[in-house]
Each structure stands twice: as C-alpha cells, then as structure tokens.
Design a protein around this motif. Structure first.
Motif, mmCIF file in Angstrom:
data_model
loop_
_atom_site.group_PDB
_atom_site.id
_atom_site.type_symbol
_atom_site.label_atom_id
_atom_site.label_comp_id
_atom_site.label_asym_id
_atom_site.label_seq_id
_atom_site.Cartn_x
_atom_site.Cartn_y
_atom_site.Cartn_z
ATOM 1 N N MET A 207 0.308 -84.414 4.400
ATOM 2 C CA MET A 207 -0.385 -83.259 3.823
ATOM 3 C C MET A 207 -1.803 -83.629 3.386
ATOM 4 S SD MET A 207 1.854 -80.706 1.517
ATOM 5 C CE MET A 207 3.308 -81.754 1.453
ATOM 6 N N GLU A 208 -2.681 -82.680 3.548
ATOM 7 C CA GLU A 208 -4.080 -82.970 3.262
ATOM 8 C C GLU A 208 -4.418 -82.651 1.808
ATOM 9 O OE1 GLU A 208 -8.180 -81.921 5.480
ATOM 10 O OE2 GLU A 208 -6.344 -81.229 6.436
ATOM 11 N N LYS A 209 -5.097 -83.598 1.155
ATOM 12 C CA LYS A 209 -5.479 -83.370 -0.231
ATOM 13 C C LYS A 209 -6.734 -82.515 -0.303
ATOM 14 C CE LYS A 209 -3.687 -87.734 -1.905
ATOM 15 N NZ LYS A 209 -4.001 -89.124 -2.250
ATOM 16 N N ASN B 295 -2.582 -80.636 -2.894
ATOM 17 C CA ASN B 295 -2.691 -80.539 -1.436
ATOM 18 C C ASN B 295 -3.164 -79.155 -1.022
ATOM 19 O OD1 ASN B 295 -1.741 -83.167 -0.808
ATOM 20 N ND2 ASN B 295 0.357 -82.475 -1.183
ATOM 21 N N LYS B 296 -3.626 -79.074 0.208
ATOM 22 C CA LYS B 296 -4.026 -77.769 0.738
ATOM 23 C C LYS B 296 -2.837 -76.831 0.761
ATOM 24 C CE LYS B 296 -8.208 -78.881 2.953
ATOM 25 N NZ LYS B 296 -8.897 -79.526 4.055
ATOM 26 N N GLU C 88 -0.908 -75.751 -1.568
ATOM 27 C CA GLU C 88 0.222 -75.909 -2.499
ATOM 28 C C GLU C 88 -0.133 -75.444 -3.909
ATOM 29 O OE1 GLU C 88 1.911 -79.723 -3.531
ATOM 30 O OE2 GLU C 88 -0.021 -80.499 -4.168
ATOM 31 N N SER D 114 -5.017 -73.176 -2.365
ATOM 32 C CA SER D 114 -4.310 -74.082 -3.277
ATOM 33 C C SER D 114 -4.425 -73.509 -4.681
ATOM 34 C CB SER D 114 -4.942 -75.475 -3.264
ATOM 35 O OG SER D 114 -4.987 -75.988 -1.958
ATOM 36 N N ASP E 82 5.077 -75.817 -6.439
ATOM 37 C CA ASP E 82 5.666 -76.827 -5.566
ATOM 38 C C ASP E 82 5.903 -78.099 -6.360
ATOM 39 O OD1 ASP E 82 5.453 -75.336 -3.048
ATOM 40 O OD2 ASP E 82 3.309 -75.482 -3.425
#
Ligand SMILES: Nc1ncnc2c1ncn2[C@@H]1O[C@H](COP(=O)(O)OP(=O)(O)OP(=O)(O)O)[C@@H](O)[C@H]1O
Ligand SMILES: [Mg+2]
Length: 355
Positions: free
Chosen positions: A1-3, A32-33, A35, A208, A224
């Motif tokens: 997952m991308e931060k 994260n993106k 979330e 996000s 999440d």
C-alpha cells in the motif's frame, strides 16, 4: 500500500505562563492512500494539536514544531512556507471540525465560499464554479442546492452546515481529509448520514481520512486502523480488529471501557479511567500512564517503554509486552464491553435507520 502521509517523530510545544506545554511528544504514524486512520484518546492527549500541526494551523507562537517531519507525498510540510501551505490547504488537504461556524465564514454566502476555492485552486471561471458549487451541495445531500447556494451559513441547520463545510473541504478534491470530531454536535441520525456521506465520497474519490472521535461506534464503522494517544504520544496502534479484539496497553483497556458508543445503550456501564493525565509542562519520566496503571511495575516509573511489535500492523508501548513481564489480561469489565461492542461490530454499528 502506498503511503500518502508519514509523520515522523513529531514534537509540538506551547509556550505558556505556566511553562512549556509539551503537547505532542514524538509522534510517528502514517496514512495510506484511501484509508481511514482514527485517532482516539482522552481529552488533552494531543489529537487536535497533531492534526492541526499537519495542516500547520497551530498558532505560532505560542506553538512551536520542535522536531520531526510531516511527509505528504514525500514532501516535508514542516519546511513549507506559509504561502506554500496555503496552497496545500486549499488543494491537497481538507479539514472539517466539530463546529462548522469556525471554518465557514458567517458573512459570506455558502455557495460563494465553495466557489472561492474552485476559482482560486481549480482555475474555474465564476460561472463554472457556481455550477460546480451547486453540484457539490447536491453531492453532500443538501436539498434544493440551487436555492441554498445563495444563502448564508446561519440560514442552514446544524446538520446542513456540517454538510456545507464538507462541501467546502471537498471542493478542491483533497487527497487527505482531516476530520476532528466532525459530528459530535449533531443528533444521531444526522451523524450517521454524514458518516455515510464521508465513506461514500472516500470510495468515489479515494480520499485518505484522519478521523478524530470519542465514539467507539464511529471508530468501528469508519476506521481501518486506530492510533491511541496518551499524554502527547501514541501508546498503541493497530488495525481496528487488533485494537478491538486484542488491545494490549492498559490505557487502551481503560479507554475502550470508558468511550461511549452512540449506537449502544450501555452508557451506565462506562467507567472513566481513575486519576488524571500528567502535567505536560513537566511530563514524568518512564511511562506517563504508570501512576494510573493498576498493572504498573517498577520499571514503568523509571524508563520509558519502547513500542513493542505485536504484528506487522500492531504496536504498543507498555513494559507488559516485555518477555519477562507477568502475563496480564484486560479486566473483565473491559472484555465484557468489547464483547458487547463486537456483537454488533459486523453489522453497521452506527449507521442504522432511525426508529
Ligand atoms: N494554544 C495553546 N496553548 C497552550 N496549550 C495548548 C494550546 N493548544 C493546545 N494546548 C495543549 O496541548 C495539549 C493537547 O491538546 P489537544 O487539543 O491536542 O487535545 P485533544 O486530544 O484534541 O483533546 P480533546 O479530546 O479535548 O479535543 C493540551 O494539554 C492542551 O492544553
Ligand atoms: Mg481535540
């Protein structure tokens, strides 16, 4: 997952007559993106200061960022000029508060406030902006948006103002939305609608969200992951499941037993954590929670616990996780509350039809 956002070792203080208040004392976390991270903790634990520092909205002075980085898309917001931050706030990061009147301008028509963002940050013409403003009001569920667009905030009900504030925050299509107790002042039904709306928009736009709340039902329904703050630090962090089903820090135990959940009727059973948080002008050495912790050991008063890793996503800062520490379990009252909460956890907890 991308931060999308990474906060590293953030320290924020306020200079006061009583001394330097160390409001945020070395906070690290990431989002994260797409979330939602919930931040929970007692009053004064540093939730708002942390989120306002990300937006660079703390008053400086008396506030000061003493240390740390706030990496947003890899760029450090701590180093940005006020002018650059203004751009970022209007465009990439949006914020909604408990009281919409603090962010809505009472002297300007609601539509105009949305249009300003669009004209300034999306290079729209006034006509395009007006059309989009009406669209946004419609999107957040405001009836008769063509009429409402020309009204002032005081002509809106509380729930509608909240929606209007969300529309302003969304006008720029932000990548990160920071929500600081955005629904606390609203009645349950409106609250549920606003939360649904936010989730819906998140799904559509991949936003996000950092969500600060005192309501456990909201955490279960929105988040999440969860960060638990105490006395300016994150003492436990994990996925919602890890925090609800397997909390490890005695502070988290106390907090879970004390936080209300609007959807449930067990208010009578809530037990506040005995004692009070430490004086942040002179934080104790060791674990700041030790004096209130019935399981505290000698080391808790002497040395600060590290963040022990429980899983790839779950961390807690308590000496109880040291391999040599005695094994202790959450008190029965906490377990009971969690069982009760988890029994409606898989159902939508707060979003339900009003009776
Ligand atoms: N402008 C300020 N000057 C001095 N101290 C401040 C200032 N703003 C915040 N603080 C202090 O920073 C600490 C953290 O406050 P913060 O508002 O972040 O708490 P919080 O977790 O958001 O609490 P709540 O749940 O009540 O909103 C508190 O001790 C507060 O008194
Ligand atoms: Mg706050």
């Amino acid at each position: 997952m991308e931060k999308l956002l990474e906060v590293k070792n953030l320290e924020v203080s306020f200079q006061t007559y009583g001394g330097e208040v160390q409001a945020v004392r070395g906070v690290s976390f990431h989002v994260n993106k797409g979330e939602t991270l919930a931040i929970v903790g007692e009053s004064g634990s540093g939730k708002s200061v942390t989120s306002q520092t990300i937006m660079r909205l703390i008053p400086m002075p008396p506030g000061k960022i003493k240390n740390g980085q706030i990496l947003f898309n890899g760029e450090d917001l701590v180093k940005k000029t006020d002018k650059e931050m203004e751009q970022i706030r209007g465009k990439d990061i949006g914020m909604i508060f408990q009281d919409p009147m603090t962010s809505l301008n009472p002297t300007m028509k609601v539509g105009k406030q949305i249009m300003e963002v669009l004209i300034k940050h999306q290079n729209m013409s006034p006509a395009q902006a007006k059309e989009r403003a009406i669209e946004l009001l419609k999107l957040v569920g405001i009836p008769m948006p063509e009429k409402r667009v020309n009204q002032y905030p005081h002509e809106f009900s509380g729930g509608m103002r909240q929606r209007a504030m969300i529309a302003v925050a969304l006008a720029s299509n932000p990548k990160l939305l920071i929500a600081d107790e955005p629904t606390t002042a609203l009645d349950v039904t409106i609250q549920a609608q606003i939360l649904e709306l936010m989730k819906d928009l998140q799904k559509k736009m991949g936003t996000s969200i950092i969500f600060i709340t005192h309501d456990l039902g909201v955490v279960a329904n929105m988040a999440d992951r969860v960060a638990v703050m105490y006395a300016g630090k994150i003492v436990e962090m994990g996925t919602v499941d890890e925090i609800f089903y397997d909390p490890r820090h005695p502070y988290t135990w106390g907090l879970l037993a004390s936080m209300p959940s609007l959807d449930s009727d067990d208010k009578k059973e809530l037990a506040a954590i005995p004692g009070s948080p430490p004086d942040l002008t002179n934080p104790p050495k060791g674990d700041a929670f030790a004096p209130r912790n019935p399981y505290a050991m000698r080391i808790d008063f002497e040395q600060e616990p590290p963040l022990f890793k429980i899983s790839d996503t779950h961390y807690a800062a308590t000496w109880l996780l040291h391999p040599d520490a005695p094994k202790v379990e959450p008190p029965e009252a906490v377990k009971k509350r969690l069982r009760k909460l988890s029994s409606n956890y898989d159902k939508p907890i707060i979003v339900k039809e009003s009776e």
